[in-house]
Enzyme design. Sequence first.
Site, PDB file in Angstrom:
ATOM      1  CG  HIS A 263       3.765   4.960   8.571  1.00 43.73           C
ATOM      2  ND1 HIS A 263       4.301   5.561   7.159  1.00 43.73           N
ATOM      3  CD2 HIS A 263       3.143   4.011   8.108  1.00 43.73           C
ATOM      4  CE1 HIS A 263       4.055   4.948   6.294  1.00 43.73           C
ATOM      5  NE2 HIS A 263       3.081   3.932   6.740  1.00 43.73           N
TER       6      HIS A 263
ATOM      7  NE  ARG B 265      -3.013  -0.474   2.803  1.00 40.80           N
ATOM      8  CZ  ARG B 265      -3.882  -0.957   2.361  1.00 40.80           C
ATOM      9  NH1 ARG B 265      -5.142  -0.315   1.795  1.00 40.80           N
ATOM     10  NH2 ARG B 265      -4.248  -2.243   2.572  1.00 40.80           N
ATOM     11  CB  THR B 266       3.270   2.387   2.293  1.00 40.88           C
ATOM     12  OG1 THR B 266       2.686   2.263   3.405  1.00 40.88           O
ATOM     13  CG2 THR B 266       4.166   3.769   2.607  1.00 40.88           C
TER      14      THR B 266
ATOM     15  NE  ARG C 125       6.610  -0.709   5.862  1.00 39.07           N
ATOM     16  CZ  ARG C 125       5.418   0.114   6.240  1.00 39.07           C
ATOM     17  NH1 ARG C 125       5.007   0.971   5.351  1.00 39.07           N
ATOM     18  NH2 ARG C 125       4.685  -0.349   7.140  1.00 39.07           N
TER      19      ARG C 125
ATOM     20  CE  LYS D 282      24.396  -9.486  -3.890  1.00 40.60           C
ATOM     21  NZ  LYS D 282      24.702  -8.350  -5.113  1.00 40.60           N
TER      22      LYS D 282
END
Lengths: 138, 304
Positions: free
Chosen positions: B129, B51-52, B101, B80
């Site tokens: 957020h 969604r974001t 994020r 990695k």
Amino acid sequence: MIVDAIKNGIVIDHITAGHAMELYSILELDKLDCTVAVLINVPSKKKGKKDIIKVDTLLDVDFDVLGYVDPNITVSIIKDSKVEKKLEMKLPSTVTNVIKCKNPRCITSTEQELDHIFKLTNAEKKIYRCVYCESKAK
Amino acid sequence: MRSLIDIKDLSIEEIDELIVKANDIIENPKKYVHACDGLKLATLFFEPSTRTRLSFEAAMYELGGNVLGFSEAQSSSAAKGESVSDTVKTVSCYADIIAMRHPKEGAPLVASRKASVPIINAGDGGHNHPTQTLTDLLTIHREKGRFNNLTIGFCGDLKFGRTVHSLIEAMSRYQNIKVVLISPVELKLPSYIKHDVLRAHNIEYVQTTNLEDVMPTLDILYMTRVQRERFFNEDDYVRLKDSYILTPEKLVNAKEDLCIMHPLPRVNEISTEIDSDSRACYFKQVLNGKFIRMALILKLLGVE
């Protein structure tokens, strides 16, 4: 008990009784070559008893660390057997690499090279929070 | 160069500016279709959040810009063992702005200190957020026409719900705000937020376990999901997840102009029967999220 006066060095005074060894360890005084005197439970008019640390060299001390551990501490800088400066500690606004963030969800838990930085968010209650995750210092 | 890591990074005036810009974008979309021509947004999603991520990507495309990035850590160099610092230094060479994020709290702050382009925190674990909070603020402003003189009920998971914490923090800066905290005892708002935010700003608040009792007083009802990923213990999650479900019956005594919000995704905490109620604003929130992100991208890129 008599401890010799120092010619050039520092005296960390008014340490809350019982906390001198904690400071000794944080300041890594065990790594010094010079004379270091740790006096524990010294009679004090103001506090009943206190601890004192005398270091026989002009050590570059991180005052933020001292202020964080015990804001009641005073530090005297001794030069040519005279007190050149007497400093009163206070709670520092930030401390770096003194406290470790214990929050397993914090980025510092995985990125090892990051400094652990805490900022003072409540001076009255002496609350420090991690700048990354805002967890309270424990 | 500025980044947005925490909603507190923005002053009330800057939030107002973003709201004005978002409203202008909504009213005059054509004005902005080439605003970011030739510019690139990198979406670095070290954990999935469709969604974001899509909201950011849609925002950049609607501004005429382009998007690159990854949607999970496994498809990035993090798999990695590359550090966040190195990743953003590298991506700074390719993109003009980064939306990040990350499951670890504070990762976007680390990124903002190392990157040479603006970083937008698109969610860091259970911590911040800020674009969700901006989305919520735009929705409140569009639905209510103001930020002052509002009674806001927060319902559900108030302990782990970061959207709740951020919105409380943001709303506490306005006048005559009353907060009603509705949650099971196990998921109450953390005491440091009550102390550092509500009490510090003299915000009147009540705590209750009963949604229906307080329903008539609310101008806004902010529902939240009890999130499985925030629990260490599955049994606790199963026991608490159905605690507060909003149904038409519970809305009987609600105000006619109540604004029902939810950061989504919902599981079952709002009955689908409510979707057709004019007071349901949660899908409008989704759309507002895209517009406020467009406004934010323009601001951070310095594009008028």
